[in-house]
Design a protein around this motif. Sequence first.
Motif, PDB file in Angstrom:
ATOM      1  N   SER A  30       7.276   8.615  -3.163  1.00  0.00           N
ATOM      2  CA  SER A  30       7.376   7.808  -1.946  1.00  0.00           C
ATOM      3  C   SER A  30       7.837   6.388  -2.264  1.00  0.00           C
ATOM      4  O   SER A  30       8.644   5.809  -1.517  1.00  0.00           O
ATOM      5  CB  SER A  30       6.044   7.794  -1.201  1.00  0.00           C
ATOM      6  OG  SER A  30       5.004   7.263  -1.991  1.00  0.00           O
ATOM      7  N   LEU A  31       7.360   5.824  -3.354  1.00  0.00           N
ATOM      8  CA  LEU A  31       7.796   4.479  -3.750  1.00  0.00           C
ATOM      9  C   LEU A  31       9.273   4.492  -4.132  1.00  0.00           C
ATOM     10  O   LEU A  31      10.038   3.597  -3.737  1.00  0.00           O
ATOM     11  CB  LEU A  31       6.953   3.985  -4.922  1.00  0.00           C
ATOM     12  CG  LEU A  31       7.368   2.637  -5.530  1.00  0.00           C
ATOM     13  CD1 LEU A  31       7.212   1.512  -4.525  1.00  0.00           C
ATOM     14  CD2 LEU A  31       6.565   2.353  -6.802  1.00  0.00           C
TER      15      LEU A  31
ATOM     16  N   LEU B 213       5.843   1.196   3.395  1.00  0.00           N
ATOM     17  CA  LEU B 213       6.954   1.698   2.585  1.00  0.00           C
ATOM     18  C   LEU B 213       8.281   1.540   3.326  1.00  0.00           C
ATOM     19  O   LEU B 213       9.295   1.171   2.728  1.00  0.00           O
ATOM     20  CB  LEU B 213       6.717   3.159   2.220  1.00  0.00           C
ATOM     21  CG  LEU B 213       5.607   3.423   1.197  1.00  0.00           C
ATOM     22  CD1 LEU B 213       5.283   4.907   1.134  1.00  0.00           C
ATOM     23  CD2 LEU B 213       5.988   2.903  -0.179  1.00  0.00           C
TER      24      LEU B 213
ATOM     25  N   ASN C   5       0.863  -1.176   0.000  1.00  0.00           N
ATOM     26  CA  ASN C   5       0.000   0.000   0.000  1.00  0.00           C
ATOM     27  C   ASN C   5       0.901   1.228   0.000  1.00  0.00           C
ATOM     28  O   ASN C   5       1.540   1.535   0.999  1.00  0.00           O
ATOM     29  CB  ASN C   5      -0.898  -0.023   1.229  1.00  0.00           C
ATOM     30  CG  ASN C   5      -1.803   1.208   1.313  1.00  0.00           C
ATOM     31  OD1 ASN C   5      -1.733   2.112   0.478  1.00  0.00           O
ATOM     32  ND2 ASN C   5      -2.643   1.250   2.327  1.00  0.00           N
ATOM     33  N   VAL C   6       0.964   1.928  -1.120  1.00  0.00           N
ATOM     34  CA  VAL C   6       1.911   3.041  -1.247  1.00  0.00           C
ATOM     35  C   VAL C   6       1.478   4.268  -0.454  1.00  0.00           C
ATOM     36  O   VAL C   6       2.216   5.263  -0.410  1.00  0.00           O
ATOM     37  CB  VAL C   6       2.127   3.427  -2.731  1.00  0.00           C
ATOM     38  CG1 VAL C   6       2.858   2.333  -3.474  1.00  0.00           C
ATOM     39  CG2 VAL C   6       0.801   3.790  -3.397  1.00  0.00           C
ATOM     40  N   THR C   7       0.311   4.237   0.188  1.00  0.00           N
ATOM     41  CA  THR C   7      -0.093   5.335   1.061  1.00  0.00           C
ATOM     42  C   THR C   7       0.190   5.023   2.525  1.00  0.00           C
ATOM     43  O   THR C   7      -0.103   5.839   3.398  1.00  0.00           O
ATOM     44  CB  THR C   7      -1.594   5.645   0.904  1.00  0.00           C
ATOM     45  OG1 THR C   7      -2.377   4.543   1.391  1.00  0.00           O
ATOM     46  CG2 THR C   7      -1.941   5.907  -0.553  1.00  0.00           C
TER      47      THR C   7
ATOM     48  N   LYS D  60      -2.429  11.830  -3.824  1.00  0.00           N
ATOM     49  CA  LYS D  60      -1.539  11.021  -2.987  1.00  0.00           C
ATOM     50  C   LYS D  60      -1.269   9.665  -3.621  1.00  0.00           C
ATOM     51  O   LYS D  60      -0.117   9.205  -3.692  1.00  0.00           O
ATOM     52  CB  LYS D  60      -2.147  10.832  -1.598  1.00  0.00           C
ATOM     53  CG  LYS D  60      -1.208  10.119  -0.628  1.00  0.00           C
ATOM     54  CD  LYS D  60      -1.772  10.084   0.779  1.00  0.00           C
ATOM     55  CE  LYS D  60      -0.769   9.486   1.761  1.00  0.00           C
ATOM     56  NZ  LYS D  60      -1.293   9.459   3.146  1.00  0.00           N
ATOM     57  N   VAL D  61      -2.339   9.017  -4.100  1.00  0.00           N
ATOM     58  CA  VAL D  61      -2.182   7.676  -4.673  1.00  0.00           C
ATOM     59  C   VAL D  61      -1.513   7.722  -6.040  1.00  0.00           C
ATOM     60  O   VAL D  61      -0.637   6.908  -6.349  1.00  0.00           O
ATOM     61  CB  VAL D  61      -3.550   6.966  -4.778  1.00  0.00           C
ATOM     62  CG1 VAL D  61      -3.400   5.609  -5.457  1.00  0.00           C
ATOM     63  CG2 VAL D  61      -4.173   6.793  -3.393  1.00  0.00           C
TER      64      VAL D  61
ATOM     65  N   SER E 255       2.858   9.105  -4.787  1.00  0.00           N
ATOM     66  CA  SER E 255       3.363   7.746  -4.608  1.00  0.00           C
ATOM     67  C   SER E 255       4.565   7.449  -5.494  1.00  0.00           C
ATOM     68  O   SER E 255       5.358   6.551  -5.183  1.00  0.00           O
ATOM     69  CB  SER E 255       2.263   6.714  -4.869  1.00  0.00           C
ATOM     70  OG  SER E 255       1.827   6.762  -6.211  1.00  0.00           O
TER      71      SER E 255
ATOM     72  N   HIS F 241       6.140   2.219 -11.954  1.00  0.00           N
ATOM     73  CA  HIS F 241       5.021   2.785 -11.195  1.00  0.00           C
ATOM     74  C   HIS F 241       3.773   2.727 -12.065  1.00  0.00           C
ATOM     75  O   HIS F 241       3.627   3.476 -13.024  1.00  0.00           O
ATOM     76  CB  HIS F 241       5.342   4.232 -10.806  1.00  0.00           C
ATOM     77  CG  HIS F 241       4.264   4.910 -10.019  1.00  0.00           C
ATOM     78  ND1 HIS F 241       3.138   5.440 -10.607  1.00  0.00           N
ATOM     79  CD2 HIS F 241       4.147   5.149  -8.681  1.00  0.00           C
ATOM     80  CE1 HIS F 241       2.380   5.991  -9.668  1.00  0.00           C
ATOM     81  NE2 HIS F 241       2.974   5.829  -8.495  1.00  0.00           N
TER      82      HIS F 241
END
Length: 257
Positions: free
Chosen positions: A127-128, A71, A64-66, A119-120, A124, A91
């Motif tokens: 963040s990913l 992460l 879950n990338v959120t 965000k998604v 992401s 991605h």
Amino acid sequence: MGILEGKNILVTGVTHKTSIAYQVAKIAQEEGATVIVSNFGRALSLTNRVVKALDPVPPVIELNVTDEQALAALPDVLRANGFDTIDGVVHSIAFANPETALGGGFLTTPWEDVATSLKVSSYSLASLTMACKPLFSDDVSVVGLSFDGRISWPTYDWMGVAKAALESTSRYLARYLGPEGVRCNIIAAGPLDTIAKKAIPGSNTFNDVWDDRAPLGWDLQDAVPTAKGVVALLSDWFPKTTGEMIHVDGGVHSMGA
């Protein structure tokens, strides 16, 4: 020897054989890569079923990338599945509420739904990438997937905004991570009959546009050309290309009318 021989590639968002991510995983394996795939929640069962058609069957992880904890744990999860290093990240993650953020209701979409989409679908990518960074090799390629966020599209609404943010995020990652040998690029695909496209109200309006305007033609059922573009960027054949968006859309982006 394939163009990805010896490379370890993380492919997110594999859900169905019609998905771009599935074809990326398949072609990457054919080109010599070791692949691991991820998905999240209810889609994870789809992923576990569809990867059985790949040879070899790649490991599947839930991500879950959120979720900041997920992460933070990602490097250890990847190591546990045999990935001591990562050479490429794909991605293929996006979400917007089809009832409020898509389909023509752009002017009345509540901020909460806009924030979720950004965000998604956009944040992401950063963040990913940063979650994977501890395992990065000396030459890494990060590739995101877009539907040309430079212009507005009917019904695409806040997902179009999110894709524009995704494209910009890729350019900033290219700026900040380039000195460490990380390339970040985007593939802008034409419309494909994926699960994601079918969730967009009125998305069939794109079909006539591509029928009329793609000089190379366009097959809504064929994700292979797009996947080949992703695989090419994952390879060493674009060693000095970063911050770029490459169109795989039959040429529609370059046609005025």
